[in-house]
Write a protein that holds these residues in place. Structure first.
Motif: not given
Lengths: 265, 376, 274
Positions: C69-70, C72-73, C75, C232-233, C236-238
């Motif tokens: 889901n690029p 939201v980062g 990859l 990390r991402v 951030d996205l839970n």
């Protein structure tokens, strides 16, 4: 003319910025004929190893000269081979490659290196162990490699610094016999440092007994007995007794104190 | 032997370099595609710098950094959030539910200070000609909080609506954001996240997640001479959407050297001096914090509040939105080479992070122009 | 009958783990099994989305290779692994190429040591991770993390090389001299081969530190993805199962590179430690 000539040798060790000086060897004179087996014997700290290292070119004398076949020595060279108590073998090289080290440095072609190393492998009795690394060899075998490596350069003088000091008694006796055999075959001049009177009596043509520090010649004992020598014989025991008595006197007298800079001439 | 060793060593080095070079040329330098807007994460306070030094071509940021970037000549506004989502809700105050139940008086007092601060700001702005003292104090507070010029603070006040009321427009805007999360491809929220928390629909969720009873109770709160307690409040770095909190923390505006929170009996502590990078950070701080030590109250964008609440663990992050903070006030600022959204194809835009309203806007902008968004 | 079968299986297993003993293999399997069981139990007891159980993480791991889901980062894991591996190799190669000659020089020449060691001593105690913001702001998220890895691997390699050169056995140097070696040949034929095990030890330590640096650097900002930024991402996205999957991948990559370094160590200096 003798092949190895040491005259008026003096060695002063300087510590720090010259405040403390130590006279290690003083007035040392020795003439060695070609093919002679000389043992240097003396109390510990008398400078016998230092003397050997100076001859090897690893240390420099403060005064005096050393000639080999009439040539002054100025540093280490392949005309003198050295064998070390701690073996000094290169752990990453096989026995054969250790023996060939000096030849490689002299850029001897690979084929010739092979021939020469093979010759010394056979001479010192390492056949079958050519491709072993030092860690796979026993102490005695290691020292065989050490001897072969020193001989491979075909030096005029073989310098041996307590070469069997790290070996057990049985191996030591065996290696002494082996060394004599090798010496007879190669006819090398040998300068052999030891602190074992027994070893010296067994091996040497002449035993040079040194004084305590500063090291000088105390007495030279020529031995002209046939080899192999009988350790149990009366004359062997008598000679050993005499040398031991000399040494004991030196040990009791002890080394002289460090000299003052003002003593320096 | 040593020759072999050296050769092996040299070979290893060569292989490492070769593999590195091959992969590097392939992976890290894929040519930019003209239909893709790329983004990188930067604090809004850093975005002017990275646009200026051409690390990025634009940045989506909150006020006052929008006004600061424009006034300093670094860039111009390409899309303002109010054009993308007219009158959209932005920051809100979130409390830990458990804390609100245990200490309603503290929450009410905090909200009262928030209300009074909003009124003070509105008054200062309305009377800036007749009573310039308070207005210039306001600009000074904003400038020192955000590290921008007073002119940028003044401009930002025109670009955002500071209002604490949870109006029906605010609520429907939040429902709209929730729907946007559900509609992204691939979705950033699933309907099961909402039903899993026990809500039947988006509307049902919004109706329950927003609790305006504390705000209503707060209107009646009176100054308190005694201390009611301590509240740790999280907020975003340099975000003037949350100007009310900045004003309420100031000890020089009201007699007695007390700040607004203290006037209503609350000692406010700062869980992370300087603030958090994005709304997700604030929600994580509340999750990681405790009921006893907080942070129990946070100022953050409503979009990350919604998403983190719905995807988080209700036993750790059972929160409620108890007040509005602002509407509008974000923009996509770009350098002078870019004139349309289409020009952003293959270019890089800075965002405060994936868990922010600004990211959601970027996703929406890309979608409206049939482009895709991708991390750089 | 049953004994012959089990012994056959046993033989095969012994072959499979090569030099390791069968009992070692059993102990290893048991220890991993116990670990997974404890993980299951802990995750079950805590019962929170922040601590997913092993099977959820495994599913997330499998999913990570196909789901992206690029916007939201997030990859593809393959891309992330390639990006991290590239950074690792580049940073590490750079560290090796610089640290080796500098270390040899500083170890062999007293003057170089006197000049270099104060500088090294100033920089060495700074954790490489502390450099992350500096490098990322100065050099950008594409090149910055590589330099963090460089620093992480540089000092262990350098210290080991210096230590190796300075610890060369004096008898070996004397032996080489008496065999006719000059200063340069002593360096190439004695000092260098002697130092190789130390170099490899430095490489092995450096590999471990480099992986720590890579994750830290990528978490703060890395262009082109990376396993660290994946972690990390997803935090951030839970998305905690995916975050754990990223951690599992880091562990695997670290183990693989460490294994390669150890293998190399054995190949290059079989005489070491004997």
């Amino acid at each position: 003319m003798s092949m190895l000539s040491i005259s008026n040798l003096e060695k002063v060790f300087t510590k720090g910025k010259g405040e403390e000086q130590l006279l290690a060897i003083k007035d040392f004179n020795l003439e060695v004929e070609e093919g002679q087996f000389i043992c240097l014997l003396g109390p510990s700290g008398c400078g016998k190893t230092t003397l050997l290292r100076i001859v090897a070119g690893l240390e420099f004398q403060t005064r005096g000269t050393i000639l080999i076949n009439g040539k002054t020595i100025t540093g280490p060279g392949s005309d003198r081979g050295m064998v070390f108590q701690e073996f000094g073998l290169f752990p990453w090289r096989t026995a054969r490659k250790n023996i060939e080290f000096g030849l490689e440095l002299r850029k001897v072609p690979a084929k010739e290196r092979q021939t020469i190393s093979q010759k010394y492998i056979e001479l010192v009795g390492l056949k079958g162990f050519e491709d072993a690394h030092p860690y796979e060899l026993s102490g005695g075998m290691k020292q065989r490699v050490g001897i072969a490596r020193a001989l491979a350069n075909d030096p005029a003088v073989l310098l041996m610094d307590e070469p069997f000091g790290a070996l057990d008694a049985q191996t030591r006796n065996l290696m002494q016999k082996e060394l004599l055999r090798i010496w007879k075959e190669t006819k090398k001049t040998v300068l052999f440092v030891t602190h074992s009177v027994d070893e010296a009596c067994f091996l040497a043509d002449r035993i040079v007994v040194m004084t305590s520090r500063p090291g000088a010649i105390k007495e030279i004992f020529p031995i002209d007995w046939e080899r192999p020598r009988d350790r149990a014989s009366v004359e062997f025991a008598n000679l050993r007794k005499r040398i031991l008595a000399e040494l004991e006197r030196e040990v009791i007298a002890g080394p002289t104190a460090p000299i003052n800079p003002t003593d320096k001439v | 032997m040593d020759k072999k060793v050296l050769t092996a060593l040299a070979a290893v080095v060569v292989v490492i370099i070769a593999i590195g070079a091959v992969i590097a040329s392939g992976v890290l330098t894929t040519p930019p595609q003209s239909n893709v807007i790329y983004y990188k994460t930067y604090l809004p306070s850093q975005q002017k710098t990275v646009i200026g030094n051409h690390s990025v071509d634009g940045g989506i940021m909150w006020e006052p950094f929008v006004s600061d970037a424009v006034l300093s000549g670094t860039g111009h506004v390409l899309v303002n959030s109010k054009d993308l989502f007219p009158n959209h809700p932005c920051c809100v105050i979130v409390v830990r539910e458990e804390f609100a139940v245990a200490h309603p008086d503290l929450v009410n007092a905090v909200l009262k200070a928030h209300i009074e601060a909003n009124k003070w700001i509105a008054d200062a702005v309305a009377n800036k000609v007749t009573n310039p003292t308070n207005y210039s104090k306001l600009l000074g507070m904003g400038a020192s909080f955000s590290g921008v010029s007073e002119a940028a603070v003044a401009a930002s006040l025109d670009d955002m609506i500071l209002d604490y009321h949870l109006t029906s427009a605010f609520k429907s805007g939040m429902a709209n954001f929730t729907q946007l999360y559900l509609n992204t491809t691939p979705p950033l929220l699933k309907m099961s996240d909402i039903t899993g928390k026990g809500y039947s629909s988006v509307q049902n969720f919004i109706d329950n997640y927003l609790n305006d009873s504390y705000l209503a109770a707060a209107e009646a709160v009176q100054p308190s001479a005694t201390s009611l307690g301590t509240v740790s409040i999280a907020y975003l770095t340099g975000d003037l959407h949350q100007f009310a909190r900045v004003v309420a923390m100031n000890t020089t505006l009201f007699p007695g050297g007390k700040n607004l929170f203290q006037i209503y009996g609350v000692t406010v502590t700062d869980p992370q001096p300087g603030g958090y990078q994005n709304g997700g950070g604030v929600m994580t701080a509340i999750t990681a914090g405790s009921l006893a030590n907080g942070p129990n109250v946070g100022y953050l964008g409503c979009a990350p509040a919604i998403r983190n609440y719905l995807t988080g663990d209700i036993t750790k992050l059972n929160t409620r939105i108890v007040a509005a903070v602002n509407s509008e006030g974000s923009a996509l600022v770009v350098n002078s080479d870019i004139h349309t959204v289409k020009d952003l194809g293959g270019k890089v835009v800075a965002t405060p992070g994936v868990s922010s309203i600004q990211q959601l806007m970027l996703i929406e902008i890309a979608k409206q122009y049939n482009m895709t968004l991708s991390s750089k | 009958m049953s004994t012959t079968i089990s012994s056959r299986v046993r033989k095969r297993l012994v072959f499979f783990v090569r030099k390791g003993k069968f009992s070692d293999f059993i102990v290893m399997a048991l220890s991993i099994g116990v670990f997974l069981a404890l993980w299951y139990i802990a995750s079950d007891l805590l019962h929170t989305v922040y601590f997913p159980n092993p099977s959820t993480v495994f599913d997330a791991l499998m999913n990570s290779f196909t789901y992206s889901n690029p916007q939201v980062g997030v990859l593809l894991m393959g891309q992330n692994i390639a990006a991290s591996m590239t950074r690792f190799l580049e940073g590490f190669a750079l560290a090796f190429i610089v640290a080796l000659p500098v270390g040899l020089l500083m170890g062999y020449l007293r003057y170089a040591y006197d000049v270099g060691s104060p500088i090294v001593e100033i920089f060495r105690p700074i954790p490489p991770i502390a450099w992350v913001p500096f490098f990322i702001i100065l050099l950008g998220p594409l090149v910055g993390p590589i330099w963090v890895i460089f620093l992480g691997a540089f000092f262990p390699i350098l210290s080991n090389v210096i230590f190796g050169v300075r610890s060369v056995d004096n008898t070996l140097l004397d032996a080489a001299k008496t065999l006719g070696a000059k200063r340069i040949t002593i360096f190439s034929k004695v000092v260098l081969p002697y130092t190789i095990p130390f170099i490899m030890a430095g490489v092995t330590i450096g590999v471990g530190i480099a992986w720590m640096c890579i994750v830290a650097a990528e978490m703060l900002g890395a262009e082109g993805g990376g396993v660290g930024s994946y972690i990390r991402v997803n935090s951030d996205l839970n998305n905690f199962p995916a975050m754990f999957a990223g951690m599992v991948v880091i562990a695997a990559l670290g183990l693989i590179t460490l294994g390669v370094a150890r293998l190399l160590e054995k190949q290059v200096s079989p005489w070491r430690g004997k």
